[in-house]
Design a protein around this motif. Sequence first.
Motif, mmCIF file in Angstrom:
data_model
loop_
_atom_site.group_PDB
_atom_site.id
_atom_site.type_symbol
_atom_site.label_atom_id
_atom_site.label_comp_id
_atom_site.label_asym_id
_atom_site.label_seq_id
_atom_site.Cartn_x
_atom_site.Cartn_y
_atom_site.Cartn_z
ATOM 1 N N VAL A 36 0.864 -1.177 0.000
ATOM 2 C CA VAL A 36 0.000 0.000 0.000
ATOM 3 C C VAL A 36 0.901 1.227 0.000
ATOM 4 O O VAL A 36 1.817 1.325 0.815
ATOM 5 C CB VAL A 36 -0.922 0.037 1.233
ATOM 6 C CG1 VAL A 36 -1.810 1.283 1.211
ATOM 7 C CG2 VAL A 36 -1.764 -1.223 1.318
ATOM 8 N N THR A 37 0.638 2.142 -0.935
ATOM 9 C CA THR A 37 1.383 3.397 -0.982
ATOM 10 C C THR A 37 0.429 4.567 -0.847
ATOM 11 O O THR A 37 -0.742 4.479 -1.224
ATOM 12 C CB THR A 37 2.182 3.547 -2.296
ATOM 13 O OG1 THR A 37 1.276 3.586 -3.396
ATOM 14 C CG2 THR A 37 3.166 2.406 -2.476
ATOM 15 N N LEU A 70 -3.901 -4.757 -9.081
ATOM 16 C CA LEU A 70 -3.809 -3.546 -8.288
ATOM 17 C C LEU A 70 -5.045 -2.690 -8.393
ATOM 18 O O LEU A 70 -5.799 -2.786 -9.360
ATOM 19 C CB LEU A 70 -2.574 -2.750 -8.712
ATOM 20 C CG LEU A 70 -2.708 -1.443 -9.452
ATOM 21 C CD1 LEU A 70 -1.699 -0.486 -8.844
ATOM 22 C CD2 LEU A 70 -2.368 -1.573 -10.913
ATOM 23 N N TRP A 71 -5.212 -1.862 -7.358
ATOM 24 C CA TRP A 71 -6.155 -0.752 -7.369
ATOM 25 C C TRP A 71 -5.331 0.518 -7.224
ATOM 26 O O TRP A 71 -4.379 0.555 -6.446
ATOM 27 C CB TRP A 71 -7.094 -0.782 -6.169
ATOM 28 C CG TRP A 71 -8.074 -1.895 -6.102
ATOM 29 C CD1 TRP A 71 -9.228 -2.024 -6.823
ATOM 30 C CD2 TRP A 71 -8.020 -3.022 -5.224
ATOM 31 N NE1 TRP A 71 -9.890 -3.165 -6.447
ATOM 32 C CE2 TRP A 71 -9.167 -3.802 -5.461
ATOM 33 C CE3 TRP A 71 -7.129 -3.463 -4.250
ATOM 34 C CZ2 TRP A 71 -9.444 -4.968 -4.774
ATOM 35 C CZ3 TRP A 71 -7.386 -4.628 -3.567
ATOM 36 C CH2 TRP A 71 -8.539 -5.366 -3.831
ATOM 37 N N GLY A 82 -2.411 6.911 -4.394
ATOM 38 C CA GLY A 82 -1.540 5.776 -4.143
ATOM 39 C C GLY A 82 -2.067 4.518 -4.791
ATOM 40 O O GLY A 82 -2.937 4.561 -5.669
ATOM 41 N N SER A 83 -1.529 3.411 -4.318
ATOM 42 C CA SER A 83 -1.907 2.120 -4.888
ATOM 43 C C SER A 83 -2.023 1.073 -3.794
ATOM 44 O O SER A 83 -1.442 1.193 -2.723
ATOM 45 C CB SER A 83 -0.856 1.665 -5.907
ATOM 46 O OG SER A 83 0.381 1.438 -5.249
ATOM 47 N N VAL A 84 -2.796 0.051 -4.113
ATOM 48 C CA VAL A 84 -2.844 -1.185 -3.338
ATOM 49 C C VAL A 84 -2.544 -2.267 -4.359
ATOM 50 O O VAL A 84 -3.355 -2.522 -5.257
ATOM 51 C CB VAL A 84 -4.231 -1.410 -2.687
ATOM 52 C CG1 VAL A 84 -4.250 -2.728 -1.929
ATOM 53 C CG2 VAL A 84 -4.607 -0.236 -1.791
ATOM 54 N N SER A 85 -1.351 -2.837 -4.270
ATOM 55 C CA SER A 85 -0.930 -3.825 -5.269
ATOM 56 C C SER A 85 -0.699 -5.173 -4.605
ATOM 57 O O SER A 85 -0.304 -5.251 -3.442
ATOM 58 C CB SER A 85 0.330 -3.358 -6.002
ATOM 59 O OG SER A 85 1.374 -3.072 -5.096
ATOM 60 N N VAL A 86 -0.957 -6.227 -5.368
ATOM 61 C CA VAL A 86 -0.840 -7.585 -4.851
ATOM 62 C C VAL A 86 0.146 -8.344 -5.736
ATOM 63 O O VAL A 86 0.028 -8.329 -6.969
ATOM 64 C CB VAL A 86 -2.212 -8.290 -4.821
ATOM 65 C CG1 VAL A 86 -2.090 -9.684 -4.229
ATOM 66 C CG2 VAL A 86 -3.229 -7.461 -4.044
ATOM 67 N N TRP A 87 1.103 -8.997 -5.089
ATOM 68 C CA TRP A 87 2.243 -9.626 -5.752
ATOM 69 C C TRP A 87 2.387 -11.086 -5.352
ATOM 70 O O TRP A 87 1.897 -11.494 -4.302
ATOM 71 C CB TRP A 87 3.531 -8.886 -5.344
ATOM 72 C CG TRP A 87 3.468 -7.437 -5.655
ATOM 73 C CD1 TRP A 87 2.982 -6.443 -4.847
ATOM 74 C CD2 TRP A 87 3.847 -6.811 -6.871
ATOM 75 N NE1 TRP A 87 3.054 -5.241 -5.502
ATOM 76 C CE2 TRP A 87 3.583 -5.434 -6.735
ATOM 77 C CE3 TRP A 87 4.409 -7.281 -8.057
ATOM 78 C CZ2 TRP A 87 3.851 -4.524 -7.750
ATOM 79 C CZ3 TRP A 87 4.677 -6.370 -9.054
ATOM 80 C CH2 TRP A 87 4.400 -5.017 -8.896
#
Length: 154
Positions: A36-37, A70-71, A82-87
């Motif tokens: 999360v950024t 991502l969102w 920002g972003s919410v990214s899943v890796w």
Amino acid sequence: MLDGMTTTRPRPPRILRTRWTPGPTPFALCPVHVSVTDFTARGHVQAGAVALAGLRLRRTWHRTPGALGLWLWADLAGRRSGSVSVWTDEVALKEFVTRPDHLAIVRAHRGRGALRATAWTAEDFDPDEVWSRAHSLITGPTPWPHGPVHLEEA
């Protein structure tokens, strides 16, 4: 009401978010790494430029190795995005962060705001649970594990 005065709670920020953007990696029942950024710009012009850069970068998401999806999100009144990214794992996130196009964005906005970021590992990817946890960070009920990082320091 206290002593004849009313108190009002500050309104939580109005968060806009994009639809889920899938990455090239198919989901499987396995642990995921979530990032999360939150970038707070010094002014509205910078806020718009950062949000636009994020939207441009999102166009490459379908070919970003290790990205599940991502969102992107924005709080327009607060000059934040920002972003919410899943890796697949922390290594995939680190490889993305050091990509030349991502580094160019960071360098272009250095000194124009403050960045907060955090990450965690989840046993499975539950979109509602991940967004709920991220939303709590973004809107303030849950404290961030680290304070802001000014981009001069990043």
